[in-house]
Every structure is written in structure tokens, then in C-alpha cells.
Design a protein around this motif. Structure first.
Motif, PDB file in Angstrom:
ATOM      1  N   VAL A 220       0.858  -1.072   0.044  1.00  0.00           N
ATOM      2  CA  VAL A 220       0.094   0.068  -0.086  1.00  0.00           C
ATOM      3  C   VAL A 220       0.812   1.203  -0.114  1.00  0.00           C
ATOM      4  CG1 VAL A 220      -1.694   1.400   1.276  1.00  0.00           C
ATOM      5  CG2 VAL A 220      -1.830  -1.293   1.143  1.00  0.00           C
ATOM      6  N   GLU A 221       1.899   1.059   0.699  1.00  0.00           N
ATOM      7  CA  GLU A 221       2.940   2.347   0.829  1.00  0.00           C
ATOM      8  C   GLU A 221       3.531   2.440  -0.332  1.00  0.00           C
ATOM      9  OE1 GLU A 221       5.749   1.788   3.741  1.00  0.00           O
ATOM     10  OE2 GLU A 221       4.015   1.345   5.497  1.00  0.00           O
ATOM     11  N   TRP A 222       3.732   1.390  -1.321  1.00  0.00           N
ATOM     12  CA  TRP A 222       4.426   1.591  -2.801  1.00  0.00           C
ATOM     13  C   TRP A 222       3.554   2.421  -3.635  1.00  0.00           C
ATOM     14  CZ3 TRP A 222       6.944  -3.940  -3.240  1.00  0.00           C
ATOM     15  CH2 TRP A 222       8.183  -3.773  -2.323  1.00  0.00           C
ATOM     16  N   VAL A 223       2.090   1.931  -3.532  1.00  0.00           N
ATOM     17  CA  VAL A 223       1.230   2.587  -4.290  1.00  0.00           C
ATOM     18  C   VAL A 223       1.023   3.978  -4.045  1.00  0.00           C
ATOM     19  CG1 VAL A 223      -1.352   2.651  -4.807  1.00  0.00           C
ATOM     20  CG2 VAL A 223      -0.099   0.522  -4.759  1.00  0.00           C
ATOM     21  N   LEU A 231       6.743  -1.927  -7.673  1.00  0.00           N
ATOM     22  CA  LEU A 231       5.551  -2.522  -7.698  1.00  0.00           C
ATOM     23  C   LEU A 231       5.436  -3.647  -8.959  1.00  0.00           C
ATOM     24  CD1 LEU A 231       3.173   0.406  -7.138  1.00  0.00           C
ATOM     25  CD2 LEU A 231       3.047  -1.663  -5.721  1.00  0.00           C
ATOM     26  N   GLY A 232       6.367  -3.139  -9.957  1.00  0.00           N
ATOM     27  CA  GLY A 232       6.602  -3.814 -11.009  1.00  0.00           C
ATOM     28  C   GLY A 232       7.450  -5.256 -10.880  1.00  0.00           C
ATOM     29  N   THR A 233       7.905  -5.699  -9.610  1.00  0.00           N
ATOM     30  CA  THR A 233       8.583  -6.944  -9.328  1.00  0.00           C
ATOM     31  C   THR A 233       7.361  -7.555  -8.608  1.00  0.00           C
ATOM     32  OG1 THR A 233       9.016  -6.044  -6.877  1.00  0.00           O
ATOM     33  CG2 THR A 233      10.581  -5.762  -8.664  1.00  0.00           C
ATOM     34  N   LEU A 234       5.998  -7.315  -8.455  1.00  0.00           N
ATOM     35  CA  LEU A 234       5.119  -8.132  -7.787  1.00  0.00           C
ATOM     36  C   LEU A 234       4.294  -8.666  -8.873  1.00  0.00           C
ATOM     37  CD1 LEU A 234       3.748  -5.702  -4.990  1.00  0.00           C
ATOM     38  CD2 LEU A 234       5.577  -7.404  -4.799  1.00  0.00           C
ATOM     39  N   SER A 235       3.578  -9.960  -8.506  1.00  0.00           N
ATOM     40  CA  SER A 235       2.813 -10.741  -9.413  1.00  0.00           C
ATOM     41  C   SER A 235       1.699 -11.322  -8.859  1.00  0.00           C
ATOM     42  CB  SER A 235       3.551 -11.631 -10.359  1.00  0.00           C
ATOM     43  OG  SER A 235       2.724 -12.494 -11.143  1.00  0.00           O
ATOM     44  N   LEU A 236       0.235 -11.285  -9.199  1.00  0.00           N
ATOM     45  CA  LEU A 236      -0.662 -11.908  -8.752  1.00  0.00           C
ATOM     46  C   LEU A 236      -0.544 -13.470  -9.005  1.00  0.00           C
ATOM     47  CD1 LEU A 236      -3.546  -9.702  -9.946  1.00  0.00           C
ATOM     48  CD2 LEU A 236      -2.531  -9.922  -7.442  1.00  0.00           C
TER      49      LEU A 236
END
Length: 340
Positions: A220-223, A231-236
Motif C-alpha cells: 500500500v505504501e508503494w502505491v 510494484l513492477g516486481t510483484l505478480s498475482l
């Protein structure tokens, strides 16, 4: 059930959560010998210019006998080029009231404008169920469409159902939340109205989801701080190794592979990049779940495309690596395959 409930002009869609489930269902329907396989008809219409969908539709209609149905299998093991041709043929066949059964993975849930008389779906998060229902009676061509939700049992030798294997992760059981939501709206008593599902069920489901751990508060902080790189390193979806396989079905496909290999040998990386972009429509990404899986075994025996990270299947017909209906296969390679 699917065969019996498909009338003389009705179309049915069955959505499975895994490729294995879709494959087994397709095989079971084919065993009834009351279907015309659209994938096999496509094999006869492929040429160096691609696939003529009009000719494919005419071939299917001409091949259908009385009491027979067209059968379409859709999954990411098919080449994108072939998948698009099959989807367009499916749309035209349903518009012509040709009796048809489509067995698909989740790929058909979004961005595909096809309407079916009946839809069956293996249990999934409520939003996916609603998406699947959007494929039923989409244009209001009949008075009422029917969507059936089922829950496939665990495959032999496993403890998780296909739905749990795909959707339950990191301790959050979205399938359990779906089950609780269906109980809450009285779905176990029989049929529920579309309005109840799209409004009450969705609202109840997301109320349950909101009460669970949504993930790290750091996200949430990154957003809030617009940290796009992090955020680009995250994946659902969990990341796993995969191998891209160029599947050649025509002479033009093989010429394209030859041009890619020539570009690599000559260190012409611009030309190779252009040819690789062209080849995306005939490339299948094969996920490697573990190094002792049949997928890994298949990848080890495929021909490398020069000094690249690609593999190539030059003449797939007649090998256990490819099926005209289901695309890139992952059966145990035969001894003959290893010498091709």
C-alpha cells in the motif's frame, strides 16, 4: 451430461480451471464418438497463408452428421494463431445455430464475444463465475440461459481439487469464500437468479475477502508513494520457469525458423528480433512445474533453436509432442520422438 443436454441447435461451453481438466473432459467427450473435432478440421485448412476461417466453418458444417456436434478445445497449449482461428470459427458456428460443445480453460472468460446457450464452470472465485456467466445467452437470443457450477474432485494421487490448486494461495482460500457465499445466497437449494449472483453474491464475497489478510501493508505504501519499480516486481501469479516452443505446422513456419537460425549464426540480432516477433503467433510457452515433470522431460528432448532460449518443433505431426486438438502435448516422449 454435456452431450445429453446439447440439443440439435444448442451450444454449450464448459470452463475448466486447469489444462489437465480441460484435456480429460475433451477426451471423454470425444470417446462418445458423436462429435466433429474442429481442431482436426483446422489441420486440413492450414496453409502457408494461415487458416481460412470461412473454409473451416464450411468444412465443419459439411462433416457434421445427424445427431453430431462440433467440438472445440481451447487452452494456452494451442498456438495463438490456431486459438484465434478456433475462437472465430466457434463464434460463427454458434451464430449459425450449429450444435457445438466448447471445452476451455479460463482464457475464454474475458475479451471473447461469443454467446452459448448453456455454460458449465468448475468452481472459482465469484468474479470468475460471473465472468463465465457472461458467455451465456450473451445477446439475449433465448428467453433464459442456464449456468451450472460444479466442483471437480481432486485428480488421482492428489489432495487438492483443480480449483484449489489454481486459486488458493498464501493461506487465503478463495474457493472456501466462494462456497460460503453460495451458501449465503441459498444456491445450494437449486437455481439462483442472475441478479442475485451479480449483486448479492459479489457484494457478500468481497465482504469476506476484505476481512482476510490482503497482503503486506508495504504494498500500500508503494502505491501511495508511486514506487513503480518496486510494484513492477510483484505478480498475482507465482513465477515459474517456462520454455518457449516454436511449433511449425506449415512450410512457411519452417522457413521462418530457418531465417531465425540464419540471423543468429550471422549475429544479426535486429533481424532475429524481427523474426522472433513474427513467430509469436506460432509460439507456445510451456511451464516447467518441476524438473522431474513431464513438461521438463518434453523440453529436454525438443530441438534448441540455435544458440537461443527457444526450442522448435519442426514437424509436430506424428510425434507425441503435439496433438491437433489440444496443441503442444506433454506426454512421456516415445523412443521414436527422441530420434526426430
Amino acid at each position: 451430461m454435456i452431450i445429453n443436454e446439447t440439443g440439435e441447435t444448442e451450444s454449450v461451453l464448459a470452463i475448466c480451471n486447469t489444462i489437465d481438466s480441460a484435456t480429460e473432459l475433451t477426451d471423454t467427450i470425444e470417446e462418445r464418438k458423436a462429435v466433429v473435432d474442429v481442431g482436426r478440421c483446422l489441420e486440413l485448412e492450414l496453409d502457408d497463408d494461415g487458416a481460412d476461417v470461412d473454409a473451416l466453418v464450411k468444412r465443419v458444417e459439411a462433416t457434421l452428421g445427424s445427431n453430431e456436434r462440433a467440438l472445440v478445445h481451447l487452452s494456452t497449449r494451442l498456438r495463438p494463431h490456431d486459438r484465434l482461428a478456433l475462437i472465430e470459427a466457434t463464434k460463427r458456428l454458434t451464430e449459425r445455430d450449429v450444435p457445438l460443445v466448447a471445452v476451455s480453460t479460463q482464457l475464454i472468460e474475458a475479451g471473447v464475444d461469443i454467446s452459448f446457450d448453456r455454460v458449465y464452470r468448475d468452481i472459482a472465485p465469484i468474479d470468475s463465475v460471473v465472468q463465465a456467466a457472461g458467455r451465456c445467452n450473451r445477446s439475449f437470443e433465448s428467453d433464459l440461459g442456464a449456468v451450472t457450477l460444479w466442483w471437480l474432485a481432486p485428480p488421482a494421487g492428489t489432495t487438492k481439487t483443480p480449483a484449489q490448486a489454481v486459486y488458493d494461495s498464501e493461506g487465503v482460500s478463495t474457493i472456501s469464500l466462494t462456497s460460503k457465499t453460495l451458501d449465503a445466497i441459498g444456491a445450494n437449494d437449486g437455481t439462483v437468479a442472475e441478479r442475485t449472483m451479480t449483486r448479492e453474491a459479489v457484494q457478500h464475497y468481497y465482504g469476506l475477502v476484505a476481512g482476510r489478510n490482503p497482503g503486506s501493508p508495504q504494498y500500500v505504501e508503494w502505491v501511495d508513494e508511486a514506487k513503480g519499480a518496486k510494484l513492477g516486481t510483484l505478480s498475482l501469479i507465482g513465477q515459474r520457469e517456462s520454455v518457449d516452443v516454436v511449433v511449425c505446422r506449415t512450410d512457411a513456419d519452417r522457413d521462418l525458423v530457418d531465417a531465425m537460425e540464419s540471423a543468429v549464426r550471422e549475429f544479426d540480432y535486429d533481424a532475429f528480433g524481427d523474426r522472433r516477433d513474427e513467430a509469436k503467433e506460432i509460439t507456445v510457452s510451456l511451464p516447467i512445474y518441476s524438473q522431474d515433470s513431464t513438461e521438463a522431460e518434453t523440453a529436454r528432448h525438443l530441438e534448441p533453436l540455435g544458440d537461443t532460449d527457444l526450442c522448435v518443433l519442426r514437424r509436430p505431426q506424428g510425434t507425441s509432442y503435439f496433438d491437433t486438438t489440444k496443441g503442444l502435448a506433454v506426454d512421456e516422449p516415445s523412443v521414436d520422438d527422441r530420434f526426430l
